[in-house]
Design an enzyme around this catalytic site. Structure first.
Site, mmCIF file in Angstrom:
data_model
loop_
_atom_site.group_PDB
_atom_site.id
_atom_site.type_symbol
_atom_site.label_atom_id
_atom_site.label_comp_id
_atom_site.label_asym_id
_atom_site.label_seq_id
_atom_site.Cartn_x
_atom_site.Cartn_y
_atom_site.Cartn_z
ATOM 1 C CG HIS A 280 34.518 43.119 41.721
ATOM 2 N ND1 HIS A 280 34.984 42.189 40.806
ATOM 3 C CD2 HIS A 280 35.615 43.784 42.137
ATOM 4 C CE1 HIS A 280 36.290 42.305 40.700
ATOM 5 N NE2 HIS A 280 36.697 43.259 41.485
ATOM 6 N N GLY B 31 41.709 53.323 39.213
ATOM 7 C CA GLY B 31 42.310 52.833 37.955
ATOM 8 C C GLY B 31 43.637 52.129 38.103
#
Ligand SMILES: C[S@@+](CC[C@H](N)C(=O)[O-])C[C@H]1O[C@@H](n2cnc3c(N)ncnc32)[C@H](O)[C@@H]1O
Length: 409
Positions: free
Chosen positions: A314, A245
């Site tokens: 990703h 995060g």
């Protein structure tokens, strides 16, 4: 038609009714440039103007000029316009006047500054942002110099040497490792400057992109979540775990939306130790806990209503994603937990330049990639997860992929 040059010069940021229209106009202006620039002008900008422009931006940052200029401009009109002499006075070390002048002259020629007279300039929104200390725009420049630009210089050669295979196995061949002797996140952990510029860029990018809570109706998470405080006042079940995060802003946005509903000890932002201790600079609400955690190890927060991955898969080839998903999967409570992934879902055609840039910068630096919907379905299926729905927004570059355990028990 009116004189086209006067017409173009008359357009400013105030000419548009909202940011969507401004963005569409910016894209139209790019198409205009592509139509009217000669091939030589295009490559000259790319390969000649920009490298020394970036150098000038960083040089003024290193000398402390941007911060002092932005502060002076904030005090009124008088502080905005500065001469070479006053700018030399802003510097934190001695600089040969003509050295600084040559860079300022180039920045004015390319509209990073506005030339108002001989040796005299006014700032622009970009130069002011470089010195504001809150937008992290300066970290975008630094991140380019630390990571993407040196990697980009090596990329075509690296791909040629490796027989034009897609780099999808970090252990076998990787552009970043070839240059820096370590993989991207390993290097960032050991080098605070390079790690800090990356997280700074992530913060600026997060602020540029659409907030996930505008793409996804968070009531879907709150309704049905176990938030009742126990009789002994103990914390209820965890609500939201933001895995990888970084800055924590995605969690902060969820909290902002449901301030009165979310109790303490239910929101967690996990990232690598140096990111948690040093690189992430944002002050978060005290209800949000930062946790040092490596997502290739078992997830320590069990049974959360939501595990959230924003721009994390990703960064990794499929095999590594499967290891990340496996650790989340083991912590998920059947029939209760959801895994949300906020990432690009590549369209079959019409990918935007932000999507294609992200896709190739991932190849450049981390052997990562953006994925199509079919690729996501296959990968998540292999991980034992099923897609419930993909939430899209016409103005968002990323979509929220809501998933659950494929087998509910
Ligand atoms: C592309 S950033 C995305 C950050 C944030 N979620 C966002 O969207 O702005 C990927 C994040 O994954 C973190 N990361 C990389 N490897 C990790 C690992 N092994 N364990 C936990 N976090 C990791 C990085 O430090 C970085 O903060």
């Amino acid at each position: 038609m009116a004189n086209p040059i006067e017409l173009i010069d008359s357009i400013g940021v105030d000419s548009f009714k909202d940011d969507t229209e401004r963005y569409a106009a910016k894209e139209a202006a790019r198409r205009l440039l592509a139509r009217i620039e000669t091939p030589f002008e295009r490559i000259w900008a790319l390969a000649f103007e920009n490298p020394v422009l970036i150098a000038g931006l960083q040089l003024c940052q290193d000398l402390g000029i941007w911060a002092k200029w932005t502060a002076a401009a904030g005090e009124g009109d008088e502080g905005k316009t500065q001469t070479l002499e006053t700018l030399l006075g802003f510097c934190n070390t001695t600089v040969e006047p003509n050295l600084l002048y040559r860079f300022l002259n180039h920045m004015a020629a390319l509209n990073v500054l506005e030339e108002v007279g001989p040796n005299t300039w006014k700032p622009t929104p970009l130069s002011l942002a470089m010195g504001d200390g809150v937008s992290y725009i300066d970290q975008g420049v630094r991140c380019g110099l630390d990571h993407t630009i040196p990697c980009g210089v090596n990329l075509a050669k690296f791909l040629k040497e490796n027989g034009y295979r897609e780099p999808l196995d970090k252990d076998k061949f990787e552009n970043y490792r070839e240059l820096f002797g370590d993989d991207f996140f390993g290097f960032c952990q050991k080098n605070p400057g390079a790690g800090g510029s990356f997280i700074g860029l992530m913060t600026a990018l997060r602020n540029h992109k659409m907030v996930w809570t505008e793409v996804y109706d968070t009531r879907r998470l709150l309704d049905g979540a176990d938030l009742d405080i126990n009789a002994d006042g103990q914390a209820p079940a965890p609500l939201f775990v933001d895995v990888g995060g970084a800055h924590g802003l995605d969690t902060q946005h969820l909290l902002a939306r449901h301030l009165s509903e979310i109790p303490a000890n239910t929101l967690f932002v996990e990232d690598l130790p140096e990111v948690v201790s040093t690189h992430a600079q944002e002050q978060l609400d005290p209800r949000i806990q930062r946790i040092a955690y490596d997502f290739f190890t078992p997830q320590p927060i069990i049974g959360s209503r939501v595990y959230f991955l924003h721009a994390v898969p990703h960064d990794w080839p499929d095999a590594d994603c499967l290891r990340i998903f496996a650790n989340i999967r083991t912590a998920m409570r059947p029939g209760y937990s959801k895994l949300l992934i906020y990432e690009v879902v590549l369209p079959a055609r019409g990918a935007t330049s932000l999507m294609t840039t992200l896709d190739l910068e991932l190849m450049n630096c981390v052997s990562g990639l953006e994925r199509t919907e079919a690729h996501w379905a296959r990968l998540l299926g292999e991980a034992g997860l099923k897609i419930v729905e993909i939430f899209r927004h016409p103005r968002a570059v990323e979509s929220v992929i809501e998933t659950e355990l494929a087998e509910a028990n």
